[in-house]
Each structure stands twice: as structure tokens, then as C-alpha cells.
Enzyme design. Structure first.
Site, PDB file in Angstrom:
ATOM      1  N   ARG A  28      -3.547  19.469  -7.573  1.00  0.00           N
ATOM      2  CA  ARG A  28      -3.970  20.749  -6.536  1.00  0.00           C
ATOM      3  C   ARG A  28      -4.684  21.434  -7.439  1.00  0.00           C
ATOM      4  O   ARG A  28      -5.390  22.314  -6.786  1.00  0.00           O
ATOM      5  CB  ARG A  28      -2.607  21.274  -6.227  1.00  0.00           C
ATOM      6  CG  ARG A  28      -1.759  21.938  -7.334  1.00  0.00           C
ATOM      7  CD  ARG A  28      -0.645  22.756  -6.789  1.00  0.00           C
ATOM      8  NE  ARG A  28      -0.011  23.269  -7.972  1.00  0.00           N
ATOM      9  CZ  ARG A  28      -0.176  24.420  -8.571  1.00  0.00           C
ATOM     10  NH1 ARG A  28      -1.078  25.103  -8.249  1.00  0.00           N
ATOM     11  NH2 ARG A  28       0.813  24.753  -9.596  1.00  0.00           N
ATOM     12  N   SER A  29      -4.476  21.631  -8.727  1.00  0.00           N
ATOM     13  CA  SER A  29      -5.083  22.761  -9.626  1.00  0.00           C
ATOM     14  C   SER A  29      -5.606  22.314 -10.841  1.00  0.00           C
ATOM     15  O   SER A  29      -4.642  21.551 -11.635  1.00  0.00           O
ATOM     16  CB  SER A  29      -4.415  24.088  -9.733  1.00  0.00           C
ATOM     17  OG  SER A  29      -5.009  25.066 -10.357  1.00  0.00           O
ATOM     18  N   GLN A  30      -6.591  22.639 -11.442  1.00  0.00           N
ATOM     19  CA  GLN A  30      -7.049  22.102 -12.874  1.00  0.00           C
ATOM     20  C   GLN A  30      -7.976  22.988 -13.628  1.00  0.00           C
ATOM     21  O   GLN A  30      -8.866  23.510 -13.239  1.00  0.00           O
ATOM     22  CB  GLN A  30      -8.002  20.842 -12.695  1.00  0.00           C
ATOM     23  CG  GLN A  30      -8.466  20.226 -13.941  1.00  0.00           C
ATOM     24  CD  GLN A  30      -7.464  19.386 -14.694  1.00  0.00           C
ATOM     25  OE1 GLN A  30      -7.464  18.103 -14.672  1.00  0.00           O
ATOM     26  NE2 GLN A  30      -6.810  20.081 -15.513  1.00  0.00           N
ATOM     27  N   ASP A  31      -7.272  23.446 -14.597  1.00  0.00           N
ATOM     28  CA  ASP A  31      -8.094  24.268 -15.502  1.00  0.00           C
ATOM     29  C   ASP A  31      -8.701  23.399 -16.585  1.00  0.00           C
ATOM     30  O   ASP A  31      -8.313  22.466 -17.449  1.00  0.00           O
ATOM     31  CB  ASP A  31      -7.176  25.025 -16.363  1.00  0.00           C
ATOM     32  CG  ASP A  31      -7.402  25.854 -17.696  1.00  0.00           C
ATOM     33  OD1 ASP A  31      -8.419  25.879 -17.974  1.00  0.00           O
ATOM     34  OD2 ASP A  31      -6.607  26.749 -18.007  1.00  0.00           O
ATOM     35  N   ILE A  60     -12.847  27.037 -13.913  1.00  0.00           N
ATOM     36  CA  ILE A  60     -12.926  27.562 -15.300  1.00  0.00           C
ATOM     37  C   ILE A  60     -12.641  29.036 -15.158  1.00  0.00           C
ATOM     38  O   ILE A  60     -12.893  29.742 -14.497  1.00  0.00           O
ATOM     39  CB  ILE A  60     -14.296  27.327 -15.734  1.00  0.00           C
ATOM     40  CG1 ILE A  60     -14.774  25.962 -15.715  1.00  0.00           C
ATOM     41  CG2 ILE A  60     -14.506  27.804 -17.215  1.00  0.00           C
ATOM     42  CD1 ILE A  60     -16.102  25.630 -16.049  1.00  0.00           C
ATOM     43  N   ASN A  85      -4.750  15.824 -19.008  1.00  0.00           N
ATOM     44  CA  ASN A  85      -4.188  14.957 -17.703  1.00  0.00           C
ATOM     45  C   ASN A  85      -4.988  13.464 -17.801  1.00  0.00           C
ATOM     46  O   ASN A  85      -4.217  12.612 -17.549  1.00  0.00           O
ATOM     47  CB  ASN A  85      -4.587  15.758 -16.623  1.00  0.00           C
ATOM     48  CG  ASN A  85      -3.567  17.028 -16.619  1.00  0.00           C
ATOM     49  OD1 ASN A  85      -4.154  18.086 -16.267  1.00  0.00           O
ATOM     50  ND2 ASN A  85      -2.489  17.028 -16.934  1.00  0.00           N
ATOM     51  N   CYS A  96       1.166  20.736 -10.853  1.00  0.00           N
ATOM     52  CA  CYS A  96      -0.217  20.726 -10.709  1.00  0.00           C
ATOM     53  C   CYS A  96      -0.741  19.258 -10.473  1.00  0.00           C
ATOM     54  O   CYS A  96      -1.408  18.853  -9.249  1.00  0.00           O
ATOM     55  CB  CYS A  96      -1.026  21.306 -11.862  1.00  0.00           C
ATOM     56  SG  CYS A  96      -0.750  22.825 -12.489  1.00  0.00           S
ATOM     57  N   ARG A 144       0.639  -1.011  -0.148  1.00  0.00           N
ATOM     58  CA  ARG A 144      -0.031   0.085   0.056  1.00  0.00           C
ATOM     59  C   ARG A 144       0.808   1.296  -0.123  1.00  0.00           C
ATOM     60  O   ARG A 144       0.467   2.288   0.416  1.00  0.00           O
ATOM     61  CB  ARG A 144      -0.840   0.011   1.166  1.00  0.00           C
ATOM     62  CG  ARG A 144      -1.940  -1.278   1.152  1.00  0.00           C
ATOM     63  CD  ARG A 144      -2.825  -1.101   2.342  1.00  0.00           C
ATOM     64  NE  ARG A 144      -2.223  -1.256   3.479  1.00  0.00           N
ATOM     65  CZ  ARG A 144      -2.347  -2.581   4.114  1.00  0.00           C
ATOM     66  NH1 ARG A 144      -2.580  -3.392   3.736  1.00  0.00           N
ATOM     67  NH2 ARG A 144      -1.628  -2.730   5.218  1.00  0.00           N
ATOM     68  N   ARG A 145       2.037   1.130  -0.262  1.00  0.00           N
ATOM     69  CA  ARG A 145       3.140   2.405  -0.255  1.00  0.00           C
ATOM     70  C   ARG A 145       3.586   2.590  -1.838  1.00  0.00           C
ATOM     71  O   ARG A 145       4.662   3.138  -1.997  1.00  0.00           O
ATOM     72  CB  ARG A 145       4.144   1.772   0.343  1.00  0.00           C
ATOM     73  CG  ARG A 145       3.896   1.488   1.921  1.00  0.00           C
ATOM     74  CD  ARG A 145       4.963   1.031   2.547  1.00  0.00           C
ATOM     75  NE  ARG A 145       4.774   0.640   4.140  1.00  0.00           N
ATOM     76  CZ  ARG A 145       5.332   0.354   4.927  1.00  0.00           C
ATOM     77  NH1 ARG A 145       6.769  -0.019   4.466  1.00  0.00           N
ATOM     78  NH2 ARG A 145       5.026  -0.006   6.127  1.00  0.00           N
TER      79      ARG A 145
END
Length: 276
Positions: free
Chosen positions: A177-180, A219, A188, A157, A137-138
Site C-alpha cells: 500500500r505504501s513504499q518509502d 520519496i 522489501n 505496508c 488461483r487462490r
């Protein structure tokens, strides 16, 4: 119809319906004319893709899947941080005069660490554990190295992958962490779906589920009319995905190892402004 498109439409519709604007805050990104690039956003979006059910390639507009694969291999196989090793120019805005994006992305995956079993970088450790410790599990990677953030042109990102073997299925969680949503979401998803297929094949497994976890899912203000146009379209069926079955070494994959057949998509001629 493509389930990837349905998830995309649901996510965008939710952002437009329930999202919170950041117009009352000072934001880092800027448009080419210097104006602040504000967003409407939702927190903690989770989308699940069964890679045995379909290949999650958007049909609402064209995703240049071959360029996705090239960038994926640039990061995960070449472990490069120099745009001159990449065929496309999507990273040029973040590169210095030598082509480097600093200690980011591929650089982090190529750092070697000492383990009891020997010396591994992050990719080689994943490959080793999938073959020798599949119940672990690693099995994960992380690009978010706090010691090196100040030397990265862009904080990562899509920063972490966690792999999980269930029976003969390789599942994975992509943390972002961030998605356009307009410019990068399906890019992605396609990249990491291909990665799961590749790692599964060389490990004697089959691709299972890709879970995409997005912290700040947004958005941009100038993208809203384009997204709204896409939401009015009806998706086509998902295309067929083929991975060269002869490849048994992850480092032997090339963009030509991936084939997508019967890919239909709606025309999309609008120029998408990119916030930097």
C-alpha cells in the site's frame, strides 16, 4: 549491471520528474523534531523481477540482506509480533513496553482457520496448496485484517502475497500500500525474492517472477538529496544467490541457509532520517 538498480533508478527518477507533492495536505508521519514528513509520490508503480535472471539486490548502496532474511523469517516462520524475537532493532519505534507491535504482521500469519482439509494458518495453507493444489488461483496471504487494524502499532505496508505456479516456476505478486523508496524498497524486494526462492524449493519448484505492485510510491522530502546522489552512480553486476539445497522444510530455513556471493556496492555513509 544489476537490473534491480536500473528499476530503482527508473522509479525514483519518475517520482522526482512526475510525482505529486502532498505539502498541501495534513500528513500523519513526523520527523524526530516533530515536523511533518511530506512526500513526493506516484501512484500504481509496478516492477517485475525475474528471479532466474538475477537476485535483485541493490548495488547503488548496501542492503543488509541478512537482516532482511532475519525479519522475513521473524514474520513468516516464527509468525511473531514481538521485537524481542528479532535480532535487529528496526521495529523498536513501533513496539510497546513488552516488545509487541500488536496484532500485526506475524500475528496475522499465525491465526489458524478451519478448512475442509484441516486447520491451517496462512503460511501452512500456502505450503499445502503449492504441493497439493498447484493449479489453484487462490494461493495467497493477506495481513490486512480490518477487524484487527485498531490493535496494530503500524498498518501493514507490504500486506499481500499472491502465488502462481506456471509449469515448474513459482511466481508471486507482492502488493504494497505504501513504499518509502530510500529506506525500504530494496529491503522489501530482497525479502520477498528470498521467500519465493524458499517456498519454491520446498515445493519442488523453481523461483520464477516476483511482481512488486506499489500503490503509494514515494520519496520523503528530506531524502531527496540522498536519492539524487544515488541516481548519479553506475550499478555493479548483480551478486550471486545461494540457498541451501538440503532444506526441504520451510521451517528448517535459517539465515545461514542463504548465501550471497560477489556482492559489490557503492559506499553510503549518510545517516537516513526515518519518519514515524
Amino acid at each position: 549491471m544489476s537490473r534491480a538498480d536500473l528499476l530503482y533508478r527508473e522509479t525514483c527518477a519518475r517520482i522526482l520528474r512526475e510525482g505529486v507533492w502532498d505539502t498541501d495536505q495534513s500528513v500523519r508521519p513526523r520527523w524526530a523534531d516533530g515536523s511533518p514528513a511530506h512526500t513526493v509520490k506516484c501512484f500504481g508503480v509496478v516492477n517485475r523481477y525475474d528471479l532466474q535472471e538475477e537476485f535483485p539486490l541493490m548495488t547503488l548502496r548496501r542492503t543488509y540482506w541478512r537482516s532482511c532474511v532475519e525479519e522475513l523469517l521473524w514474520i513468516w516462520q516464527k509468525k511473531s509480533n514481538n521485537v524481542r524475537d528479532l535480532g535487529s532493532h528496526i521495529w523498536d519505534s513501533w513496539a510497546d513496553e513488552s516488545g509487541s507491535i500488536g496484532k500485526a504482521y506475524g500475528y496475522q500469519l499465525g491465526i489458524k482457520y478451519r478448512f475442509p482439509e484441516g486447520e491451517f494458518d496462512q503460511v501452512d495453507r500456502v505450503l499445502y496448496d503449492l504441493k497439493h493444489n498447484p493449479a489453484s488461483r487462490r494461493i495467497l496471504t493477506s495481513l490486512y485484517n480490518f477487524a484487527d487494524l485498531h490493535e496494530m502499532a503500524l498498518y501493514p505496508c507490504a500486506y499481500s502475497m499472491t502465488f502462481h505456479v506456471s509449469g515448474n516456476r513459482l511466481n508471486a505478486i507482492l502488493n504494497q500500500r505504501s513504499q518509502d523508496m530510500l529506506t525500504a524498497n530494496n529491503w522489501n524486494v530482497v525479502q520477498y525474492a528470498v521467500l519465493v526462492h524458499m517456498l519454491a524449493q520446498v515445493s519442488g519448484l523453481v523461483a520464477g517472477e516476483l511482481v512488486h505492485v506499489i500503490a503509494d510510491c514515494h520519496i520523503y522530502d528530506r531524502h531527496i538529496p540522498l536519492v539524487e546522489q544515488m541516481l548519479e552512480l553506475e550499478p555493479y553486476p548483480a551478486p550471486e544467490f545461494r540457498l541451501d539445497p538440503a532444506v526441504t522444510d520451510f521451517y528448517a530455513f535459517t539465515p545461514d541457509s542463504v548465501q550471497v556471493e560477489n556482492y559489490r556496492y557503492h559506499p553510503f555513509s549518510a545517516r537516513i532520517p526515518v519518519a514515524i
